[in-house]
Design a protein around this motif. Sequence first.
Motif, PDB file in Angstrom:
ATOM      1  N   MET A   1     -10.503  -4.655   6.340  1.00  0.00           N
ATOM      2  CA  MET A   1     -10.326  -3.770   5.150  1.00  0.00           C
ATOM      3  C   MET A   1     -11.931  -3.269   4.773  1.00  0.00           C
ATOM      4  O   MET A   1     -12.341  -4.002   4.101  1.00  0.00           O
ATOM      5  CB  MET A   1      -9.673  -4.090   3.827  1.00  0.00           C
ATOM      6  N   HIS A   4     -13.623  -3.726   1.186  1.00  0.00           N
ATOM      7  CA  HIS A   4     -12.819  -4.219   0.330  1.00  0.00           C
ATOM      8  C   HIS A   4     -12.881  -5.694   0.291  1.00  0.00           C
ATOM      9  O   HIS A   4     -11.928  -6.357  -0.234  1.00  0.00           O
ATOM     10  CB  HIS A   4     -11.203  -3.567   0.428  1.00  0.00           C
ATOM     11  N   TYR A   5     -13.555  -6.245   1.057  1.00  0.00           N
ATOM     12  CA  TYR A   5     -13.631  -7.822   1.198  1.00  0.00           C
ATOM     13  C   TYR A   5     -14.795  -8.405   0.993  1.00  0.00           C
ATOM     14  O   TYR A   5     -15.957  -8.134   1.387  1.00  0.00           O
ATOM     15  CB  TYR A   5     -13.175  -8.128   2.667  1.00  0.00           C
ATOM     16  N   HIS A  19      -9.380  -6.692  -2.159  1.00  0.00           N
ATOM     17  CA  HIS A  19      -9.192  -5.683  -3.084  1.00  0.00           C
ATOM     18  C   HIS A  19      -8.961  -4.336  -2.650  1.00  0.00           C
ATOM     19  O   HIS A  19      -9.644  -3.449  -2.985  1.00  0.00           O
ATOM     20  CB  HIS A  19     -10.397  -5.624  -4.109  1.00  0.00           C
ATOM     21  N   PRO A  20      -7.888  -4.297  -1.738  1.00  0.00           N
ATOM     22  CA  PRO A  20      -7.569  -2.988  -1.478  1.00  0.00           C
ATOM     23  C   PRO A  20      -6.807  -2.358  -2.592  1.00  0.00           C
ATOM     24  O   PRO A  20      -5.964  -2.748  -3.181  1.00  0.00           O
ATOM     25  CB  PRO A  20      -6.796  -2.994  -0.277  1.00  0.00           C
ATOM     26  N   THR A  21      -6.727  -1.054  -2.819  1.00  0.00           N
ATOM     27  CA  THR A  21      -6.116  -0.199  -3.956  1.00  0.00           C
ATOM     28  C   THR A  21      -5.272   0.997  -3.245  1.00  0.00           C
ATOM     29  O   THR A  21      -5.808   1.444  -1.935  1.00  0.00           O
ATOM     30  CB  THR A  21      -6.863   0.165  -4.945  1.00  0.00           C
TER      31      THR A  21
END
Length: 85
Positions: A1, A4-5, A19-21
């Motif tokens: 990701m 996001h990591y 923390h992907p959104t």
Amino acid sequence: MEGHYAQVEAPGLTIGLLHPTGEQGSQPGKSGSISIGFEVQELESAIEILKSRGVEFQHFMEDKATRLAHFSDPVGNPLYLICNR
């Protein structure tokens, strides 16, 4: 990701933060927006120990690199065991 990591390591402990959104991930503050995983060396042994203590597993996943066993804590928070191959 991509981007996001993050991973925090200490002796005997590694915490991975993903923390992907948006469309790919859960929205912060909503049910299911966080899960906690515990890496184990022997998945079957860990599952048997937890089952003997009343833990019920919801589902299992497997791919070329990892095996996962999903369960919940007593108040319903998602948890999983992961075993890297």
